[in-house]
Design a protein around this motif. Sequence first.
Motif, PDB file in Angstrom:
ATOM      1  N   ASP A  52       0.810  -1.214   0.000  1.00  0.00           N
ATOM      2  CA  ASP A  52       0.000   0.000   0.000  1.00  0.00           C
ATOM      3  C   ASP A  52       0.843   1.265   0.000  1.00  0.00           C
ATOM      4  N   PHE A  53       1.893   1.303   0.813  1.00  0.00           N
ATOM      5  CA  PHE A  53       2.743   2.487   0.884  1.00  0.00           C
ATOM      6  C   PHE A  53       4.199   2.063   1.002  1.00  0.00           C
ATOM      7  N   VAL A  54       5.055   2.772   0.265  1.00  0.00           N
ATOM      8  CA  VAL A  54       6.496   2.578   0.384  1.00  0.00           C
ATOM      9  C   VAL A  54       7.089   3.901   0.852  1.00  0.00           C
ATOM     10  N   LEU A  55       7.747   3.888   2.012  1.00  0.00           N
ATOM     11  CA  LEU A  55       8.344   5.100   2.574  1.00  0.00           C
ATOM     12  C   LEU A  55       9.848   5.088   2.334  1.00  0.00           C
ATOM     13  N   ILE A  56      10.319   6.141   1.690  1.00  0.00           N
ATOM     14  CA  ILE A  56      11.756   6.314   1.482  1.00  0.00           C
ATOM     15  C   ILE A  56      12.202   7.428   2.414  1.00  0.00           C
ATOM     16  N   THR A  57      12.869   7.067   3.492  1.00  0.00           N
ATOM     17  CA  THR A  57      13.272   8.014   4.518  1.00  0.00           C
ATOM     18  C   THR A  57      14.792   8.042   4.616  1.00  0.00           C
ATOM     19  N   PRO A  58      15.358   9.000   5.325  1.00  0.00           N
ATOM     20  CA  PRO A  58      16.825   9.007   5.504  1.00  0.00           C
ATOM     21  C   PRO A  58      17.336   7.785   6.250  1.00  0.00           C
ATOM     22  N   ASP A  59      16.454   7.110   6.992  1.00  0.00           N
ATOM     23  CA  ASP A  59      16.889   5.994   7.838  1.00  0.00           C
ATOM     24  C   ASP A  59      16.604   4.618   7.252  1.00  0.00           C
ATOM     25  N   ILE A  60      15.532   4.510   6.430  1.00  0.00           N
ATOM     26  CA  ILE A  60      15.107   3.170   6.035  1.00  0.00           C
ATOM     27  C   ILE A  60      14.161   3.226   4.843  1.00  0.00           C
ATOM     28  N   LEU A  61      14.078   2.112   4.143  1.00  0.00           N
ATOM     29  CA  LEU A  61      13.059   1.888   3.126  1.00  0.00           C
ATOM     30  C   LEU A  61      11.988   1.040   3.808  1.00  0.00           C
ATOM     31  N   LEU A  62      10.855   1.665   4.146  1.00  0.00           N
ATOM     32  CA  LEU A  62       9.842   1.000   4.964  1.00  0.00           C
ATOM     33  C   LEU A  62       8.576   0.755   4.160  1.00  0.00           C
ATOM     34  N   PHE A  63       8.038  -0.463   4.239  1.00  0.00           N
ATOM     35  CA  PHE A  63       6.832  -0.851   3.513  1.00  0.00           C
ATOM     36  C   PHE A  63       5.670  -0.939   4.497  1.00  0.00           C
ATOM     37  N   ILE A  64       4.573  -0.309   4.147  1.00  0.00           N
ATOM     38  CA  ILE A  64       3.403  -0.307   5.025  1.00  0.00           C
ATOM     39  C   ILE A  64       2.259  -1.042   4.337  1.00  0.00           C
ATOM     40  N   GLU A  65       1.769  -2.063   4.974  1.00  0.00           N
ATOM     41  CA  GLU A  65       0.600  -2.809   4.504  1.00  0.00           C
ATOM     42  C   GLU A  65      -0.593  -2.413   5.381  1.00  0.00           C
ATOM     43  N   LEU A 182      20.861   9.265  -3.364  1.00  0.00           N
ATOM     44  CA  LEU A 182      20.349   7.918  -3.606  1.00  0.00           C
ATOM     45  C   LEU A 182      18.839   7.877  -3.393  1.00  0.00           C
ATOM     46  N   ARG A 183      18.376   8.556  -2.355  1.00  0.00           N
ATOM     47  CA  ARG A 183      16.925   8.585  -2.118  1.00  0.00           C
ATOM     48  C   ARG A 183      16.198   9.235  -3.298  1.00  0.00           C
ATOM     49  N   LYS A 184      16.795  10.296  -3.823  1.00  0.00           N
ATOM     50  CA  LYS A 184      16.203  10.978  -4.978  1.00  0.00           C
ATOM     51  C   LYS A 184      16.177  10.055  -6.186  1.00  0.00           C
ATOM     52  N   LYS A 185      17.269   9.314  -6.381  1.00  0.00           N
ATOM     53  CA  LYS A 185      17.343   8.386  -7.510  1.00  0.00           C
ATOM     54  C   LYS A 185      16.275   7.289  -7.388  1.00  0.00           C
ATOM     55  N   MET A 186      16.033   6.826  -6.168  1.00  0.00           N
ATOM     56  CA  MET A 186      15.011   5.797  -5.950  1.00  0.00           C
ATOM     57  C   MET A 186      13.618   6.327  -6.274  1.00  0.00           C
ATOM     58  N   VAL A 187      13.351   7.558  -5.830  1.00  0.00           N
ATOM     59  CA  VAL A 187      12.045   8.156  -6.116  1.00  0.00           C
ATOM     60  C   VAL A 187      11.856   8.340  -7.615  1.00  0.00           C
ATOM     61  N   GLU A 188      12.884   8.857  -8.278  1.00  0.00           N
ATOM     62  CA  GLU A 188      12.782   9.111  -9.713  1.00  0.00           C
ATOM     63  C   GLU A 188      12.631   7.819 -10.507  1.00  0.00           C
ATOM     64  N   ALA A 189      13.198   6.729  -9.983  1.00  0.00           N
ATOM     65  CA  ALA A 189      13.120   5.453 -10.693  1.00  0.00           C
ATOM     66  C   ALA A 189      11.704   4.895 -10.712  1.00  0.00           C
ATOM     67  N   VAL A 190      10.970   5.110  -9.630  1.00  0.00           N
ATOM     68  CA  VAL A 190       9.621   4.534  -9.559  1.00  0.00           C
ATOM     69  C   VAL A 190       8.528   5.561  -9.798  1.00  0.00           C
TER      70      VAL A 190
END
Length: 538
Positions: A52-65, A182-190
């Motif tokens: 449902d949600f993918v959080l890209i934070t400075p600390d972690i890549l967190l998935f929320i169901e 890297l966080r920016k690159k991840m956001v831009e990729a998806v």
Amino acid sequence: MRIIPSEISSRTRSRAERSVFAALKAMPDNQSVALHSVHLPQHHRKRVGEIDFVLITPDILLFIEVKGGQIRHHDGKWYYGPPGHETGPKESPFSQANGGMHEFEREIGALVGDLRAQGVPSGYLVVTPDVDLQRTTEFEPEQYLGATAYAGGRGLAQGIQRATRFWLVRNSWARTPIAASLRKKMVEAVRPNFDLVPNLQSRLAHLDVAFERLTNEQFDRLDELESNPRLIWTGGAGTGKTFLAAEAARRKSAVGTVLFTCASTTLATHLARILTEDTIRVLPFDRLDEVRGSTFDHLIVDEAQDLMTFESLDVLEKLVPGGLAEGNWIFMLDQNNQVLTPDAYDTLAWQYLRGLGSVVGPMRRNCRNTVQIVSQVRAYTGADLGVASAGEGEPVRFADVGDAHEEAGELDAYVNDLMRQGVSLRDITLLSASGDWDTSSARLSQRASKVERFADVVGTDRTKHRLTWSSVADFKGHENHVVCLIDLGPAHLEERADALYVAWTRARAQLWVACRPGTHRALRELGKAVLMREGLLK
């Protein structure tokens, strides 16, 4: 927190998911990004679409169901939905989140490089906003947020922090903080898969919600009513001054009589329909003769920059016990008026008034206009509208036209396009720079016979879904979702920007401007004047 897409799709029926969406968006976190998976394509990334949600934070890549409604766990199997209408058995939400997490990591790794090798930790959190699950061996407490802890969204931030601490210990390769690049690159990729643009009507509905939420935040200003008998609230167009003035009038009416006035007749007509309390009298300034000899316990003046002369202040002086020096009053003032129409604004009158009351502001949160409209007004007039908080919108559209006939054709084409996107005609206002219906291009429109004059329908129950037409002066203090500025020639812009400022700031979501020959050049000159005034151009 920034969330992509910025509006939740109308296809998202889950109230639980909508609740988490709103809670994430309200978090004061300008470094993290939340990706809402509703817009993921359903092909080889189907497993990712179930997150449902993918959080890209400075600390972690967190998935929320997120699982809403009733959930039942029996004999190691999971069932979802109300009794009698359950679906299942299905895999647990924890298995879903875990599977989606690994699938996403593989997919994103192919685009930006192996995440583990780059020290990116990951984990998941299951949220059930409606129920509390009993502890099972399938999950640890830190991986789960139930209804009690979620608390309608108030506990989500704490749940995310707890899950982050839990997973960081279990990601031995973690190197945090994750680099911003890297966080920016991840956001831009998806992002291309997430950030689909909903149709305009769904954007208007979202902006309505944002407007209600943001103006409610302005209620903090009303606390100052208790301790200050004489207040001057300042702020640019769209910062909620009229909203605050109306609410202040309601509150003051509980303890005395109130006179509410402004220069605009149409605005006074509109507010008279809203402020129906017996102890409130709403009158435009040019009708104050009707209450000559009377006094009111409280005086409220909206759009006070239009009345900032000693002659006007003398009239108002007599309507409140103790006069302006000792009476109870509130003046709502747009400070941009000094930049836009200095000849119509007496600075000595302003200095006199501000010496009698407490100045509050300027209010910085613009809750009417989109980012694009605020930026456009700033560029051409230099006016400070505050921080645009209503949301992102479409770029301002300009149409070059040769004459009124061509303008009418372009206008019809634009309105037809809006209608195809589900926009109601009543959400569109045609603002005439000339203010003359007889010469307006709107008369040449294919819808001319069904256009309503705003001055005729303001303050009434409009039942027909029709376009409205108005002069810029009559529409001051009002707004609509879409504004089309027509009949605009270079003569309307000579040595003045007040009409442009008023017209452009009436649009909440989208602005369309028809430019007669020479208008674009005049606009460029206004833009240059702004840069020169700010020392950015010589």
